[in-house]
Design a protein around this motif. Structure first.
Motif, PDB file in Angstrom:
ATOM      1  N   THR A 276       0.740  -0.974  -0.024  1.00  0.00           N
ATOM      2  CA  THR A 276      -0.020   0.174  -0.033  1.00  0.00           C
ATOM      3  C   THR A 276       0.784   1.101  -0.042  1.00  0.00           C
ATOM      4  OG1 THR A 276      -1.597  -1.041   1.142  1.00  0.00           O
ATOM      5  CG2 THR A 276      -1.678   1.204   1.270  1.00  0.00           C
TER       6      THR A 276
ATOM      7  N   ALA B 108      -2.997   0.779  -4.014  1.00  0.00           N
ATOM      8  CA  ALA B 108      -2.839  -0.459  -3.376  1.00  0.00           C
ATOM      9  C   ALA B 108      -2.604  -1.769  -4.174  1.00  0.00           C
ATOM     10  CB  ALA B 108      -3.840  -0.910  -2.110  1.00  0.00           C
TER      11      ALA B 108
ATOM     12  N   GLU C 146      -4.955   6.443  -1.288  1.00  0.00           N
ATOM     13  CA  GLU C 146      -4.566   5.107  -1.233  1.00  0.00           C
ATOM     14  C   GLU C 146      -4.243   4.451  -2.876  1.00  0.00           C
ATOM     15  OE1 GLU C 146      -5.537   0.688   0.710  1.00  0.00           O
ATOM     16  OE2 GLU C 146      -7.008   1.865  -0.856  1.00  0.00           O
TER      17      GLU C 146
END
Length: 240
Positions: free
Chosen positions: A146, A223, A221
């Protein structure tokens, strides 16, 4: 029972019979299946028919083989509905499954061109790089890498990363997560993924890449998640 006068193929009837035994708990995860010879003698059918039924159940993940030992009932797959945006922690807790995360790496690195482009950052802007093994009932289910903007989420700790990152983001920024773009594809486990997920190298995995944004559109984010295909499946309801 097997009905030889039925229009349904015999292998299919045996396949459904074994499925029912698994679903009702007559056969439990880890149980060894009777041998082809035993099935053949019990139902007076050919071993080739038995093999066809068992092969189908191996292919769909309900059974697995161990060389020299036999065929066994697999652990049930966790099914995730592809509706709504939830974290791994939220998803497992919603099923009453105990979950935990093992943070194997926690660093601040400089964004490369790809990460910067996906997260609307400048190249070499600082980002958290977090590598975690996600566990359900102490069994490795997924391995995640991540990336989070370090300036936006200043103060994130390794201890916090072992919990729900989505929960941390929403509490730290006092803003809800709004949406994500996600891709899912089949892949095969490399050396690192196999080691962390406790599977053989080359085993089938589900590769998921997700770009998550706050409700106001701010990227928070990027990921990459690798899920064990023998323990996890995705489901979507489609209407015309």
């Amino acid at each position: 029972m097997i009905d030889k006068s039925s229009p349904l193929p015999i292998y299919y009837q045996l396949e459904e019979l074994i499925k029912k035994q698994i679903e009702t708990g007559e056969l439990e995860p880890g149980d060894a299946l009777p041998s082809e010879r035993e099935y053949s003698e019990t139902y007076q059918i050919s071993r080739m028919t038995v093999r066809q039924a068992v092969n189908q159940l191996v292919q769909n993940g309900m059974l697995y083989r161990q060389q020299g030992k036999g065929t066994f009932v697999a652990e049930r797959k966790i099914e995730k509905q592809l509706l709504g945006l939830t974290s791994f922690t939220e998803d497992m807790q919603g099923r009453g499954v105990q979950t935990s995360s093992d943070v194997v790496e926690f660093n601040i690195v400089l964004a490369n061109a790809y990460i910067a482009g996906q997260m609307q950052l400048k190249k070499k802007d600082p980002v958290y790089e977090i590598k975690r093994i996600r566990l359900a009932e102490n069994t490795p289910m997924a391995y995640e890498i991540t990336y989070l903007p370090a300036t936006l989420l200043n103060g994130l700790t390794k201890e916090a990363a072992a919990q729900s990152i989505y929960r941390y983001i929403e509490q730290h920024l006092n803003s809800p997560i709004g949406q994500a773009k996600q891709t899912i594809e089949a892949s095969a486990a490399d050396d690192v993924e196999a080691e962390y997920l406790q599977i053989a190298k080359g085993s089938p995995i589900l590769l998921i890449e997700r770009n998550t944004r706050l409700k106001d559109g701010t990227p928070v984010e990027l990921a990459k998640s690798v899920y064990r295909a023998d323990r996890y499946k995705f489901k979507v309801d489609i209407s015309r």
